[in-house]
Design a protein around this motif. Structure first.
Motif, PDB file in Angstrom:
ATOM      1  N   LEU A 160     -32.018 -66.240  41.320  1.00 55.69           N
ATOM      2  CA  LEU A 160     -31.581 -65.541  40.080  1.00 55.69           C
ATOM      3  C   LEU A 160     -29.974 -65.293  40.061  1.00 55.69           C
ATOM      4  CD1 LEU A 160     -31.923 -65.353  37.056  1.00 55.69           C
ATOM      5  CD2 LEU A 160     -32.942 -63.209  37.651  1.00 55.69           C
ATOM      6  N   TYR A 161     -29.689 -64.070  40.873  1.00 46.89           N
ATOM      7  CA  TYR A 161     -28.454 -63.679  41.134  1.00 46.89           C
ATOM      8  C   TYR A 161     -27.273 -64.552  41.554  1.00 46.89           C
ATOM      9  CZ  TYR A 161     -30.205 -59.127  40.055  1.00 46.89           C
ATOM     10  OH  TYR A 161     -30.616 -58.020  39.198  1.00 46.89           O
ATOM     11  N   GLU A 162     -27.862 -65.811  42.417  1.00 44.97           N
ATOM     12  CA  GLU A 162     -26.875 -66.569  42.962  1.00 44.97           C
ATOM     13  C   GLU A 162     -26.296 -67.505  41.782  1.00 44.97           C
ATOM     14  OE1 GLU A 162     -26.651 -70.435  46.263  1.00 44.97           O
ATOM     15  OE2 GLU A 162     -28.479 -69.195  45.791  1.00 44.97           O
ATOM     16  N   ALA A 163     -27.387 -67.768  40.934  1.00 39.64           N
ATOM     17  CA  ALA A 163     -26.979 -68.564  39.585  1.00 39.64           C
ATOM     18  C   ALA A 163     -26.153 -67.655  38.704  1.00 39.64           C
ATOM     19  CB  ALA A 163     -28.036 -69.224  39.053  1.00 39.64           C
ATOM     20  N   VAL A 164     -26.552 -66.687  38.375  1.00 37.79           N
ATOM     21  CA  VAL A 164     -25.674 -65.594  37.767  1.00 37.79           C
ATOM     22  C   VAL A 164     -24.502 -65.559  38.018  1.00 37.79           C
ATOM     23  CG1 VAL A 164     -25.480 -63.361  36.774  1.00 37.79           C
ATOM     24  CG2 VAL A 164     -27.885 -64.516  36.607  1.00 37.79           C
ATOM     25  N   TRP A 165     -23.974 -65.141  39.387  1.00 39.61           N
ATOM     26  CA  TRP A 165     -22.673 -65.032  39.583  1.00 39.61           C
ATOM     27  C   TRP A 165     -22.057 -66.332  39.611  1.00 39.61           C
ATOM     28  CZ3 TRP A 165     -22.664 -60.533  38.556  1.00 39.61           C
ATOM     29  CH2 TRP A 165     -23.662 -59.380  38.971  1.00 39.61           C
ATOM     30  N   SER A 166     -22.612 -67.178  40.022  1.00 37.41           N
ATOM     31  CA  SER A 166     -21.904 -68.428  40.054  1.00 37.41           C
ATOM     32  C   SER A 166     -21.363 -68.992  38.513  1.00 37.41           C
ATOM     33  CB  SER A 166     -22.776 -69.628  40.503  1.00 37.41           C
ATOM     34  OG  SER A 166     -21.982 -70.940  40.047  1.00 37.41           O
ATOM     35  N   THR A 167     -22.140 -68.571  37.606  1.00 43.35           N
ATOM     36  CA  THR A 167     -21.828 -68.620  36.126  1.00 43.35           C
ATOM     37  C   THR A 167     -20.603 -67.575  35.833  1.00 43.35           C
ATOM     38  OG1 THR A 167     -24.083 -69.233  35.387  1.00 43.35           O
ATOM     39  CG2 THR A 167     -22.603 -68.432  33.573  1.00 43.35           C
ATOM     40  N   VAL A 168     -20.648 -66.421  36.307  1.00 40.25           N
ATOM     41  CA  VAL A 168     -19.725 -65.375  36.124  1.00 40.25           C
ATOM     42  C   VAL A 168     -18.307 -65.844  36.469  1.00 40.25           C
ATOM     43  CG1 VAL A 168     -18.838 -62.920  36.354  1.00 40.25           C
ATOM     44  CG2 VAL A 168     -21.239 -63.437  35.792  1.00 40.25           C
ATOM     45  N   GLU A 169     -18.296 -66.218  37.753  1.00 41.85           N
ATOM     46  CA  GLU A 169     -17.179 -66.828  38.380  1.00 41.85           C
ATOM     47  C   GLU A 169     -16.479 -68.270  37.737  1.00 41.85           C
ATOM     48  OE1 GLU A 169     -16.623 -66.951  42.519  1.00 41.85           O
ATOM     49  OE2 GLU A 169     -17.668 -64.807  42.830  1.00 41.85           O
ATOM     50  N   ASN A 170     -17.327 -68.779  36.879  1.00 38.01           N
ATOM     51  CA  ASN A 170     -16.876 -69.902  36.125  1.00 38.01           C
ATOM     52  C   ASN A 170     -16.103 -69.463  34.954  1.00 38.01           C
ATOM     53  OD1 ASN A 170     -17.400 -72.028  37.970  1.00 38.01           O
ATOM     54  ND2 ASN A 170     -19.393 -72.289  37.302  1.00 38.01           N
ATOM     55  N   THR A 171     -15.933 -68.082  34.572  1.00 31.82           N
ATOM     56  CA  THR A 171     -15.565 -67.634  33.463  1.00 31.82           C
ATOM     57  C   THR A 171     -14.520 -68.342  32.900  1.00 31.82           C
ATOM     58  OG1 THR A 171     -16.406 -65.423  33.679  1.00 31.82           O
ATOM     59  CG2 THR A 171     -14.516 -65.661  32.252  1.00 31.82           C
ATOM     60  N   PHE A 172     -13.096 -68.688  33.744  1.00 29.48           N
ATOM     61  CA  PHE A 172     -12.062 -69.349  33.242  1.00 29.48           C
ATOM     62  C   PHE A 172     -12.216 -70.638  33.162  1.00 29.48           C
ATOM     63  CE2 PHE A 172     -10.614 -65.523  35.427  1.00 29.48           C
ATOM     64  CZ  PHE A 172      -9.813 -64.848  34.410  1.00 29.48           C
ATOM     65  N   LYS A 173     -13.369 -71.442  33.164  1.00 30.95           N
ATOM     66  CA  LYS A 173     -13.650 -72.726  32.910  1.00 30.95           C
ATOM     67  C   LYS A 173     -14.532 -72.812  31.593  1.00 30.95           C
ATOM     68  CE  LYS A 173     -13.604 -74.256  37.756  1.00 30.95           C
ATOM     69  NZ  LYS A 173     -14.421 -74.901  38.721  1.00 30.95           N
ATOM     70  N   VAL A 174     -14.945 -71.852  31.038  1.00 29.91           N
ATOM     71  CA  VAL A 174     -15.744 -71.620  29.896  1.00 29.91           C
ATOM     72  C   VAL A 174     -15.066 -72.135  28.516  1.00 29.91           C
ATOM     73  CG1 VAL A 174     -17.159 -70.250  28.126  1.00 29.91           C
ATOM     74  CG2 VAL A 174     -17.253 -69.873  30.777  1.00 29.91           C
ATOM     75  N   GLN A 175     -15.738 -72.922  27.752  1.00 30.94           N
ATOM     76  CA  GLN A 175     -15.063 -73.639  26.676  1.00 30.94           C
ATOM     77  C   GLN A 175     -16.187 -74.006  25.719  1.00 30.94           C
ATOM     78  OE1 GLN A 175     -12.099 -76.463  27.591  1.00 30.94           O
ATOM     79  NE2 GLN A 175     -10.407 -75.049  27.822  1.00 30.94           N
ATOM     80  N   THR A 176     -16.859 -74.710  26.251  1.00 35.56           N
ATOM     81  CA  THR A 176     -17.956 -75.282  25.189  1.00 35.56           C
ATOM     82  C   THR A 176     -19.062 -74.103  24.803  1.00 35.56           C
ATOM     83  OG1 THR A 176     -19.663 -76.101  27.159  1.00 35.56           O
ATOM     84  CG2 THR A 176     -17.968 -77.618  26.277  1.00 35.56           C
ATOM     85  N   GLU A 177     -19.840 -74.641  23.808  1.00 38.08           N
ATOM     86  CA  GLU A 177     -20.832 -73.535  23.133  1.00 38.08           C
ATOM     87  C   GLU A 177     -21.716 -73.300  24.437  1.00 38.08           C
ATOM     88  OE1 GLU A 177     -20.988 -71.490  20.766  1.00 38.08           O
ATOM     89  OE2 GLU A 177     -18.829 -72.214  20.474  1.00 38.08           O
ATOM     90  N   GLU A 178     -22.245 -74.401  25.102  1.00 39.21           N
ATOM     91  CA  GLU A 178     -23.513 -74.280  25.934  1.00 39.21           C
ATOM     92  C   GLU A 178     -22.801 -73.348  27.120  1.00 39.21           C
ATOM     93  OE1 GLU A 178     -26.531 -75.354  26.060  1.00 39.21           O
ATOM     94  OE2 GLU A 178     -26.102 -75.931  24.205  1.00 39.21           O
ATOM     95  N   GLU A 179     -21.698 -73.402  27.430  1.00 37.74           N
ATOM     96  CA  GLU A 179     -21.029 -72.568  28.656  1.00 37.74           C
ATOM     97  C   GLU A 179     -21.085 -71.211  28.296  1.00 37.74           C
ATOM     98  OE1 GLU A 179     -18.054 -75.902  30.682  1.00 37.74           O
ATOM     99  OE2 GLU A 179     -17.437 -74.847  29.127  1.00 37.74           O
ATOM    100  N   LYS A 180     -20.794 -71.000  26.860  1.00 34.72           N
ATOM    101  CA  LYS A 180     -20.663 -69.596  26.408  1.00 34.72           C
ATOM    102  C   LYS A 180     -21.892 -69.015  26.257  1.00 34.72           C
ATOM    103  CE  LYS A 180     -16.508 -70.394  23.534  1.00 34.72           C
ATOM    104  NZ  LYS A 180     -16.020 -70.468  22.162  1.00 34.72           N
ATOM    105  N   LYS A 181     -23.033 -69.948  25.996  1.00 34.77           N
ATOM    106  CA  LYS A 181     -24.302 -69.355  25.926  1.00 34.77           C
ATOM    107  C   LYS A 181     -24.877 -68.962  27.388  1.00 34.77           C
ATOM    108  CE  LYS A 181     -25.883 -71.880  21.592  1.00 34.77           C
ATOM    109  NZ  LYS A 181     -26.755 -72.950  21.353  1.00 34.77           N
ATOM    110  N   ALA A 182     -24.547 -69.510  28.300  1.00 34.15           N
ATOM    111  CA  ALA A 182     -24.996 -69.400  29.706  1.00 34.15           C
ATOM    112  C   ALA A 182     -24.429 -68.250  30.207  1.00 34.15           C
ATOM    113  CB  ALA A 182     -24.521 -70.354  30.577  1.00 34.15           C
TER     114      ALA A 182
END
Length: 543
Positions: A160-182
């Protein structure tokens, strides 16, 4: 004989069947009476008529809590259902509604429903360690089973944390609504895990899960800091940017990266952190990185141009970037450079400006046109206008850069030096007594007045002693010019002055006075091409 036996057998079977039917009827009647009595006692237990309809299981609110049956120090834990269903209520937590099919931990993890998956693990954690503290599992088989469950739970947390930290590290790629929800789900998980850490506070280390506390918030902030440092280190300018200085390139590239990233955070990411001023957090992280870069650069022996670049970023460009994001409180941030680093850079800049102004002022007198211009019937010179505009531009630039009027007084000292040279220039003109001396002095009387007006208007830029010296120099120059024009007048009127108070003057006073006024009027006419502001009468030729 055989037929009689068969008949008898059939009769026996009929009697038994009748007896069974009678017994069954009695049992049904008794069951029905018991059921009616139960309904009369508790009407709410009545089952619905249509038992074939599928029951909808509503997922409990995540805010509900249950009291652990354990006798340990644990008090309350978040109650999480073992099976999560996609219901209407769950759409508020970014779970997409569909059929009433239970979602497993793996499915929630795959769909990036991190907060929901985290609650499932918390539920398992609560159940596992509550059972442990109740003393259940004394047999070897149960202990082994419990250890297997604990190891499985630990691995699920890691996944779970591996997926969460991967999502956090993609912060500067976030643009779509799906990415924001994640990302929002990841943030919500971190908050709930922090709450779960607090619930285990005060519990003995042997009695709590080995992975508690998780310290998700600290890990999150540390990862953000590493992300920012990495982005600043890798920052580059566009290939077409025409900058030669390596120091200027380094500062410009990091400044541009800082600006672009903060704007991205404000535009796309802040909504994922509803309970935090995320822009301020990122501003502090970028501030630390940019400050470290500038302090390292300031330790070098910088050229005048590089020193100017550092000062411009410290006092102009950097504050402007942070103020683009309105929620950033720039005043709360530590100074980019300490005073012991900033002071020498400012002194270097002011020394450069002093030398530049001094050289310019020395050359301007040499470049001044020898023949003054006649405009609107008056002799004029652009000397004062050129000098005051150049000086004021230098002062304005320095003021924007340094922000302190007291430091600017080092620049205005050069005006005093210029006026000393200017006075020598005018004296040389009168001594040479060239053909155009009259016109040159008339034009420069106007310049003297303009210098006086500028110093009076901008007196806060001058040290009091320097201001007084400048005004005295201007008065001296004015008197010198006046003396040039009044000396021949007094010489011409000397013979007429001698008649005043004489016997002839007593007898023919009107003639003497008329002669005096006529000569004065003649001399006054030669000043008709002098600026009218310089002809204000206080006495005769004083403005």
């Amino acid at each position: 004989m055989a037929e009689s036996q068969d008949a008898k057998c059939q009769e026996d079977i009929s009697q038994k069947s009748s007896t069974a039917d009678h017994g069954n009827h009695k049992m049904k009647e008794l069951f029905l009476r018991m059921k009616i009595k139960r309904r009369e006692k508790d009407p709410e237990t009545e089952c619905p008529a249509d038992t074939s309809r599928t029951m909808t299981v509503k997922a409990p609110s995540t805010e509900d809590t249950v009291t652990s049956t354990s006798k340990s120090k644990l008090k309350k834990f978040i109650k999480v259902p073992s099976k999560i269903f996609k219901t209407k209520e769950q759409t508020e937590n970014n779970v997409v509604p569909s059929s009433e099919t239970p979602l497993t931990f793996k499915q929630n993890l795959k769909d990036q429903h991190f907060a929901v998956a985290g609650r499932q693990l918390i539920h398992r954690e609560e159940r596992l360690f509550s059972v442990k503290q109740d003393g259940v599992g004394s047999s070897k088989s149960l202990v082994e089973e419990k250890e297997d469950d604990k190891e499985s739970l630990r691995k699920d947390y890691e996944e779970l944390y591996e997926a969460v930290w991967s999502t956090v590290e993609n912060t500067f790629k976030v643009q779509t609504e799906e990415e924001k929800k994640a990302l929002k789900q990841a943030v919500q998980l971190i908050q709930e895990q922090e709450q779960q850490d607090r619930r285990w506070e005060g519990v003995a280390e042997k009695e709590r899960p080995p992975w508690r506390p998780q310290c998700c918030k600290r890990t999150h902030d540390s990862r953000l800091q590493n992300m920012v440092m990495r982005r600043m280190e890798e920052a580059k300018l566009d290939a077409g940017t025409a900058i030669k200085s390596s120091i200027e390139k380094e500062i410009e590239s990091k400044g541009k990266q800082l600006q672009d990233d903060l704007i991205h955070i404000e535009t796309h990411v802040t909504s994922c952190y509803p309970e935090e001023n995320l822009c301020q957090l990122y501003a502090e992280l970028y501030h630390q990185a940019f400050r470290a870069t500038l302090r390292e650069i300031a330790d070098y022996g910088l050229t005048d141009d590089d020193s100017l670049q550092v000062l411009q970023w410290v006092n102009i460009h950097y504050p402007s970037i942070l103020r683009l994001v309105r929620v950033i409180e720039y005043e709360q941030l530590e100074a980019l450079l300490p005073e012991n680093m900033l002071g020498p850079l400012e002194d270097q800049y002011l020394a450069q400006k002093e030398n530049e102004l001094q050289t310019w002022c020395q050359n301007i007198l040499k470049l001044t046109k020898p023949d003054p211009e006649l405009r609107d019937g008056y002799y004029v010179s652009q000397l004062a206008t050129n000098v005051t505009e150049f000086v004021h531009s230098a002062i304005k630039t320095a003021q924007n850069l340094l922000g302190s009027c007291s430091k600017l007084q080092r620049i205005t000292i050069q005006i005093k030096e210029f006026l000393i040279n200017y006075q020598d220039y005018l004296m040389n003109i009168t001594e040479d007594n060239q053909r155009d001396t009259d016109a040159v002095l008339k034009a420069n009387l106007r310049c003297i007045r303009q210098f006086k007006e500028y110093i009076t208007e901008k007196q806060e830029l001058f040290h009091p002693r320097i201001r007084s010296d400048c005004m005295n120099l201007l008065v001296s120059m004015r008197e010198h010019c006046h003396g040039y024009f009044t000396k021949p007048v007094h010489k011409d009127l000397k013979s007429t002055y001698a008649k005043l108070g004489s016997q002839d003057w007593l007898k023919h006073g009107e003639d003497v006075c008329g002669e005096l006024l006529t000569k004065v009027e003649t001399h006054i006419q030669q000043f008709k091409n002098l600026d009218k502001e310089c002809l204000k009468v206080h006495g005769v030729y004083v403005y």
